[in-house]
Design a protein around this motif. Structure first.
Motif, PDB file in Angstrom:
ATOM      1  N   CYS A  31       0.832  -1.191   0.000  1.00  0.00           N
ATOM      2  CA  CYS A  31       0.000   0.000   0.000  1.00  0.00           C
ATOM      3  C   CYS A  31       0.872   1.249   0.000  1.00  0.00           C
ATOM      4  O   CYS A  31       1.859   1.325   0.747  1.00  0.00           O
ATOM      5  CB  CYS A  31      -0.919  -0.001   1.226  1.00  0.00           C
ATOM      6  SG  CYS A  31      -1.906   1.502   1.444  1.00  0.00           S
ATOM      7  N   GLU A  63      -2.506  -1.839   4.437  1.00  0.00           N
ATOM      8  CA  GLU A  63      -3.144  -0.549   4.646  1.00  0.00           C
ATOM      9  C   GLU A  63      -2.980  -0.090   6.089  1.00  0.00           C
ATOM     10  O   GLU A  63      -2.668   1.083   6.353  1.00  0.00           O
ATOM     11  CB  GLU A  63      -4.633  -0.631   4.298  1.00  0.00           C
ATOM     12  CG  GLU A  63      -4.912  -1.074   2.862  1.00  0.00           C
ATOM     13  CD  GLU A  63      -5.094  -2.566   2.719  1.00  0.00           C
ATOM     14  OE1 GLU A  63      -5.920  -2.980   1.887  1.00  0.00           O
ATOM     15  OE2 GLU A  63      -4.405  -3.324   3.448  1.00  0.00           O
ATOM     16  N   ALA A  82      -5.257   6.092  -1.290  1.00  0.00           N
ATOM     17  CA  ALA A  82      -4.552   4.853  -0.963  1.00  0.00           C
ATOM     18  C   ALA A  82      -4.448   4.012  -2.230  1.00  0.00           C
ATOM     19  O   ALA A  82      -5.466   3.690  -2.852  1.00  0.00           O
ATOM     20  CB  ALA A  82      -5.284   4.087   0.126  1.00  0.00           C
TER      21      ALA A  82
END
Length: 359
Positions: A31, A63, A82
């Motif tokens: 991520c 994440e 993201a």
């Protein structure tokens, strides 16, 4: 400070994902969190706020790892984007759902490479959209699918990805007439085989191999010492495994007293095994090939000719060339005096399990 475009950020996320372990029930995920856009140009580079990756079962997901870094560094991710290699999960297991963490953190845009096909963890994109977060999928999907090929095949089909390892002479023998087989291949080939063992969840052999060779089936590092990750050792067959067999000590061991390929795969799937390395013998290899249950073959070939002995596989019922299964060659590599050919069968697509494996 570093700036990346969305595309470059996905490539970075894929690189980060590859740092995580290839073994285990969870996928490799990376991520990268980018600052809010300051230009109407969607290809304009943006500041990296945080990045992270998944380090294995029980550790924070990619994440959450990136969000934790941002929080520790005092970085505000409100309005950020993201960029994630796999759709954020919507499931509470050992860790909380990443989709909720991103929305709660103030992220307003999520860019995904590969959608999550699992019934348990999937649905993250829908949850994010319900929270007003924009979700775009498919960026660098070919690269994402390639990285997660083993995991995706296993979870889409519901059975482990099977890699068959063979080590043969030029004329296709795995042992001489007297049964001797150590060593057909040289040290470089054997060392390479251990790099494969370190990436799988289970190593599988038949009872015949245990009774003949008494293997340990452990994974070793480059120095020859036991590796930190030891795959589950699986023995298949109805014959008893001697109490003193090496396979019984040094790592977790499982004896499946069956000749049913589907039963073996079902039992391993129930244990969250995603990738199994089938190392023999010929009887077990033949059974899995006949059941169309092999996804990939690692064929180590030694410059040796025996003329007779034990063949690598038995009859598969092919009486003419057109009946013989063909695989796609992925790579050919020289390992000392030996060669390694890697070949794969046709990949399984979502929602289309191979009936010959599951029935």
């Amino acid at each position: 400070m570093e700036y990346l475009t969305l595309d470059a950020a996905m490539l970075r996320a894929l690189e980060l994902a590859a740092r995580g372990p290839a073994y285990g029930p969870n996928p490799q995920v990376g991520c990268v969190i980018l600052a809010p856009a300051t230009s109407p140009d969607p290809t304009a580079p943006r500041l990296i706020l945080a990045q992270g990756w998944h380090r294995g079962a029980g550790t924070p997901h990619a994440e959450a790892d990136a969000l934790a870094y941002a929080a520790t560094a005092g970085i505000d991710v409100t309005g950020a984007t993201a960029v994630v290699t796999l759709e954020p999960c919507n499931h509470t297991g050992r860790t909380g759902p990443c989709a909720r963490a991103l929305a709660d953190g103030g992220v307003t845009d999520v860019v995904v490479s590969v959608s999550d096909p699992t019934a348990i963890a999937g649905g993250g994109a829908d949850y994010l959209r319900s929270r007003g977060v924009s979700v775009t999928s498919g960026l660098r999907q070919d690269r994402g699918e390639a990285l997660l090929r083993v995991w995706l095949t296993a979870v889409r089909r519901g059975t482990p990805y099977v890699t068959l390892k063979t080590a043969t002479t030029l004329d296709g023998y795995v042992a001489a007439v007297d049964g001797s087989s150590r060593w057909i291949t040289g040290a470089p080939a054997r060392e390479h085989a251990h790099t494969v063992r370190r990436r799988v969840d289970a190593i599988m052999v038949g009872t015949g191999t245990v009774l003949t060779d008494d293997p340990t089936l452990t994974a070793r590092d480059a120095s020859g010492e036991p590796h930190a990750h030891q795959p589950l050792r699986v023995v298949v067959g109805r014959r008893a495994v001697p109490p003193g067999a090496k396979v019984r000590s040094g790592a977790e061991y499982l004896h499946l007293r069956t000749h049913d390929v589907a039963e073996v795969l079902s039992e391993l799937a129930a244990r969250d095994i995603r990738h199994v390395l089938l190392e023999g013998g010929p009887g077990l290899a033949t059974a899995f090939l006949a059941a169309h249950a092999v996804d990939e073959v690692h064929a180590y070939l030694a410059p040796m000719i025996l003329g007779e002995g034990r063949r690598v596989v038995g009859s598969l019922g092919a009486t003419t060339l057109s009946d013989a299964p063909r695989l796609d060659t992925v790579s050919v590599e020289r390992l000392g005096d030996d060669m390694l050919l890697v070949a794969r069968t046709r990949p399984v697509t979502a929602g289309t399990p191979d009936p010959s494996v599951l029935t």
